[in-house]
Structure formats: structure tokens, C-alpha cells
Design an enzyme around this catalytic site. Structure first.
Site, PDB file in Angstrom:
ATOM      1  N   ASP A   9      -4.504   1.137  -9.071  1.00 20.96           N
ATOM      2  CA  ASP A   9      -5.953   0.951  -9.198  1.00 20.96           C
ATOM      3  C   ASP A   9      -6.364   0.757 -10.651  1.00 20.96           C
ATOM      4  O   ASP A   9      -7.147  -0.132 -10.986  1.00 20.96           O
ATOM      5  CB  ASP A   9      -6.703   2.168  -8.630  1.00 20.96           C
ATOM      6  CG  ASP A   9      -6.322   2.451  -7.196  1.00 20.96           C
ATOM      7  OD1 ASP A   9      -5.603   1.628  -6.594  1.00 20.96           O
ATOM      8  OD2 ASP A   9      -6.737   3.505  -6.684  1.00 20.96           O
ATOM      9  N   SER A  68     -13.410   5.154  -8.588  1.00 20.04           N
ATOM     10  CA  SER A  68     -13.053   6.101  -9.655  1.00 20.04           C
ATOM     11  C   SER A  68     -12.228   5.424 -10.740  1.00 20.04           C
ATOM     12  O   SER A  68     -12.422   5.682 -11.924  1.00 20.04           O
ATOM     13  CB  SER A  68     -12.347   7.328  -9.095  1.00 20.04           C
ATOM     14  OG  SER A  68     -11.174   6.973  -8.427  1.00 20.04           O
ATOM     15  N   THR A 119       2.912   1.922  -2.136  1.00 19.89           N
ATOM     16  CA  THR A 119       4.201   1.566  -2.726  1.00 19.89           C
ATOM     17  C   THR A 119       4.234   1.892  -4.217  1.00 19.89           C
ATOM     18  O   THR A 119       5.310   2.042  -4.784  1.00 19.89           O
ATOM     19  CB  THR A 119       4.474   0.064  -2.557  1.00 19.89           C
ATOM     20  OG1 THR A 119       3.263  -0.633  -2.856  1.00 19.89           O
ATOM     21  CG2 THR A 119       4.913  -0.280  -1.149  1.00 19.89           C
ATOM     22  N   ASP A 120       3.059   1.996  -4.837  1.00 20.09           N
ATOM     23  CA  ASP A 120       3.054   2.145  -6.309  1.00 20.09           C
ATOM     24  C   ASP A 120       3.789   3.410  -6.766  1.00 20.09           C
ATOM     25  O   ASP A 120       4.651   3.359  -7.642  1.00 20.09           O
ATOM     26  CB  ASP A 120       1.642   2.023  -6.915  1.00 20.09           C
ATOM     27  CG  ASP A 120       0.596   2.973  -6.366  1.00 20.09           C
ATOM     28  OD1 ASP A 120       0.906   3.758  -5.437  1.00 20.09           O
ATOM     29  OD2 ASP A 120      -0.547   2.934  -6.867  1.00 20.09           O
ATOM     30  N   GLU A 153       0.849  -1.197   0.000  1.00 18.47           N
ATOM     31  CA  GLU A 153       0.000   0.000   0.000  1.00 18.47           C
ATOM     32  C   GLU A 153       0.885   1.248   0.000  1.00 18.47           C
ATOM     33  O   GLU A 153       1.849   1.326   0.762  1.00 18.47           O
ATOM     34  CB  GLU A 153      -0.886  -0.047   1.244  1.00 18.47           C
ATOM     35  CG  GLU A 153      -2.290   0.429   1.029  1.00 18.47           C
ATOM     36  CD  GLU A 153      -3.144  -0.459   0.122  1.00 18.47           C
ATOM     37  OE1 GLU A 153      -3.164  -0.189  -1.109  1.00 18.47           O
ATOM     38  OE2 GLU A 153      -3.787  -1.383   0.618  1.00 18.47           O
TER      39      GLU A 153
HETATM   40  C1  GLA Z   1      -5.022   4.927  -3.864  1.00 19.94           C
HETATM   41  C2  GLA Z   1      -4.235   5.286  -5.108  1.00 19.94           C
HETATM   42  C3  GLA Z   1      -3.281   4.164  -5.501  1.00 19.94           C
HETATM   43  C4  GLA Z   1      -2.437   3.706  -4.320  1.00 19.94           C
HETATM   44  C5  GLA Z   1      -3.313   3.463  -3.099  1.00 19.94           C
HETATM   45  C6  GLA Z   1      -2.513   3.140  -1.877  1.00 19.94           C
HETATM   46  O1  GLA Z   1      -5.905   3.869  -4.115  1.00 19.94           O
HETATM   47  O2  GLA Z   1      -5.095   5.550  -6.181  1.00 19.94           O
HETATM   48  O3  GLA Z   1      -2.465   4.566  -6.580  1.00 19.94           O
HETATM   49  O4  GLA Z   1      -1.425   4.615  -4.042  1.00 19.94           O
HETATM   50  O5  GLA Z   1      -4.145   4.563  -2.812  1.00 19.94           O
HETATM   51  O6  GLA Z   1      -1.821   1.964  -2.031  1.00 19.94           O
END
Ligand code: GLA
Length: 378
Positions: A171, A127, A36-37, A34
Site C-alpha cells: 500500500d 491509511s 502476497t507482499d 493479494e
Molecule cells: C492490506 C495490507 C497490504 C496487503 C493487503 C493484502 O492492504 O496493508 O500490505 O497485505 O492488505 O494484499
């Protein structure tokens, strides 16, 4: 989704007539990895059986007319940068149309009706489901020839440029690439990924939605990202990915205590995702669960994106003998994801509902996770 499909199809006919094509894209869960992206690290998401369905038909004009069925609202706008609509829900669709064009593709106007059943504010990416549905549909209907990675990036750029959230790629990637029964391990730096069949025998994966959404002032998500970028820069790296605790300790005096804590969480999370991958290969769900709890408390104490209600749910899970539990998604409310032994499932859910209700005056919503397919034409 079948029910939504019928509803959306009928509503389109009633408003715009025949000839629409239906498209769908899902929301997502994330087992671990989480925040981390956007640090160039790993994520472990899967698409779910909840999503957005849209009926769309090009209308041979340069206008877009869209009905948001669940809100009973309609918006009309053009294709140019200066045509940004008023309604915030329409920014997602406008943004996607803009981002497709910015990549050099020609699209025309269209009529559309959409509906969704991803709970809003639950951290399940409603979204991204909306963006992916429209990105996939426009690519298909106008023959743009955009690959799935770029479709995901179109959704991400929509968030960045039209919705004010500097999100990572997880996401939109999960929504576009989802596959029934499989989680995906994505390396957000190289964009290499692998499907992981996920069928933990004897366990269930369940979400408990606190139904709280804490409206924090400012833009806390973007602030977290900025903290990470500052520390990465101090370390002379593009991303925090690959940084070690020793390196972080070495620059501690040069960064704020807050940035130090944010980076400590990210470095820990990278190790946890890799530990989970190894554990999954051995069917060692105890270790998976242990990492999930560690992630929760890292997100709560160091990254500070949890809240009282979600800490309560994670503690309750632990006290109930649940294998793993943690806050899921961006944070600031939403749900916990729980890995529960089948025999503990019923008593855990009953206890969570009762104790949460006693404390906060409402029950959490319960969603059993069904890992499903990504963006598609229906
Ligand atoms: C949101 C963002 C993602 C990611 C998560 C946390 O969903 O859209 O890109 O950073 O939070 O992991």
C-alpha cells in the site's frame, strides 16, 4: 483533488495563518497479488485519483499540531516516543514523525491540516495515503534526503509499531510510487519493480464498495500473516514465496489444516500474478479476468478473508458476464474490483445496485478506477 486542495489550504490559513506547503498522496487499487507482499511475492497495484491532501508548515517548536478536517478534530503532541497522542487517527502522523527520527533524521514541530477522500474501510488504503503524505512532506520540509523506498517503509513501520497492523509494503509503495496510467509490478522480496501502462481497450476497471466492514474479533490480518510464517518455517524457508504445492503437501501432516489452506492460497496466488503478467503482455484480458475470479474464491474459501456480501458481488459479476471480479485489499469487507467489457458496464452496474440493495438494504458505491500519480508536493 483540486477541491480538497482549496479546502485544506483555506482551513490552514484560518487556523494557523499563511505560509503552508501542500502535499498529496493517493490510495491504491490492486489488480492481483493479494496477501502476497508479506510472503515475499508479487503485487500489481496502481495509485488512484483519491487520496489525502495536507497543508503543513514547520512551527519552530517541538510540538505537532494537526487538524483532521473531515473529523473536525485537532490533536497536539510532541516528537518523543512518550508523546503518543490519544486519538487513533493521530497515531499515523505521530508514527511517521517517530519513524523518520528513528532513522537518524532531525525534524522539528509543525502545524498541519489534512483531509481525504479515500473511502474508509473500502480496502483502498486510506491509511497508507495518510502516512505517505506526511512521510513525503516531512522529508521535503526538513530536508532529510530519504529516498522513496524508505518513505514507503516509514509508512509500513508506522502501521507495525504504532497502529498494530503487521502489513506488507504494497500500500505504501503504491501510494509513494504511483504513476498516471500505470500499474506497477513489484517483487516484494527484491523490491524490484516495473511500471506497466494499463489501458485495456474496450474494458473498464470499476470498484463496487459493499460498504460493509466486518469487525472480526482479535487481529485477523496479523493471524493470516502468522499462519504463513509458520508454514514457511516448517518448509525451512524465510518466505512462502517460491514454495510449491508438492512441498506443501509433503509437510501437510506437520501443520494445521487451517495453515495448510492459507498456504495453498498464497502458492496459488503467486502463480496467478505471473499468469496475469504474461496475459497482459498479450492483451489477453480473458485470462486476466479468469485469474481474478480464482483469486476471489481462494481468498474466500482458503484464506477466509471474504464475507457474504463480497461473495455475492463476485457471483453477481460472473452471472452478468463480467470478465473478472474479486475482493480487493486485505479483506473482511470493502470492495470488489471488476474488469468489465464496456458494453456490459451499464447493465452490470444497474443490476449490481438493484440486487445488492434488494438483499442487503443499501446500494454498493461505484468508483471508476482512474490510475494516477503517487506522493507529491502540490
Ligand atoms: C492490506 C495490507 C497490504 C496487503 C493487503 C493484502 O492492504 O496493508 O500490505 O497485505 O492488505 O494484499
Amino acid at each position: 483533488m483540486q477541491h480538497m486542495q482549496t479546502k485544506v489550504g483555506r482551513a490552514f490559513e484560518a487556523r494557523f495563518g499563511a505560509g503552508a506547503t501542500l502535499f498529496a498522496s493517493p490510495g491504491r487499487i490492486n489488480l492481483i497479488g493479494e496477501h502476497t507482499d508479506y510472503n515475499g511475492g508479487f503485487v500489481f497495484p496502481g495509485a488512484v485519483d483519491k487520496g489525502v491532501v495536507a497543508a503543513i508548515r514547520p512551527n519552530q517548536s517541538d510540538r505537532i499540531r494537526v487538524v483532521a478536517l473531515d473529523l473536525e478534530e485537532e490533536a497536539e503532541f510532541g516528537l518523543a516516543e512518550s508523546d503518543k497522542p490519544e486519538a487513533s487517527w493521530a497515531h499515523y502522523i505521530f508514527g511517521v514523525a517517530r519513524e523518520v527520527q528513528k532513522r537518524g533524521h532531525t525534524i522539528g514541530g509543525f502545524d498541519a491540516v489534512f483531509s481525504g477522500n479515500v473511502p474508509l474501510g473500502a480496502g483502498m488504503s486510506s491509511s497508507a495515503a495518510l502516512e505517505s503524505t506526511f512521510a513525503f512532506a516531512l522529508n521535503d520540509l526538513f530536508g532529510c534526503g530519504i529516498d522513496r523506498f524508505e518513505l514507503a517503509r516509514i509508512g509500513q513501520s508506522t502501521e507495525h509499531n504504532y497502529c498494530g497492523v503487521k502489513c506488507g509494503i504494497m500500500d505504501q509503495f503504491a501510494s509513494v510510487f504511483g504513476k498516471q496510467g500505470c500499474l506497477m509490478r513489484l517483487d516484494c522480496r527484491s523490491m524490484e519493480f516495473a511500471y506497466y501502462p494499463f489501458d485495456p481497450k474496450g474494458y473498464k476497471l470499476v470498484l463496487l464498495d459493499s460498504r460493509v466492514k466486518h469487525q472480526l474479533t482479535g487481529s485477523p490480518y496479523n493471524d493470516r500473516r502468522l499462519s504463513c510464517e509458520r508454514v514457511a518455517k516448517t518448509l525451512g524457508q524465510e518466505f512462502l514465496r517460491g514454495a510449491t504445492m508438492e512441498q506443501l503437501e509433503a509437510v501437510r501432516a506437520q501443520i494445521s489444516e487451517e495453515d495448510f489452506k492459507r498456504a495453498r492460497y498464497i502458492i496459488g496466488e503467486e502463480r496467478r500474478v505471473l499468469t496475469v503478467c504474461e496475459a497482459l503482455e498479450k492483451g489477453d484480458y480473458e485470462t486476466v479476468g479468469k485469474m481474478m475470479y480464482e483469486t476471489h474464491w481462494g481468498m474466500s474459501k482458503d484464506y477466509e478473508v471474504s464475507c457474504e456480501e463480497l461473495d455475492f458481488l463476485a457471483e453477481l459479476a460472473e452471472a452478468s458476464g463480467v470478465t473478472g471480479s474479486r475482493i480487493m485489499g486485505g479483506g473482511f469487507g470493502g470492495c470488489t474490483i471488476n474488469l468489465v467489457k464496456e458494453e456490459l458496464y451499464e447493465p452490470f452496474i444497474a443490476r449490481a445496485k438493484a440486487e445488492f440493495h434488494a438483499r442487503y438494504g443499501h446500494e454498493p458505491m461505484v468508483y471508476e478506477v482512474i490510475i494516477s500519480d503517487g506522493s507529491r508536493r502540490l
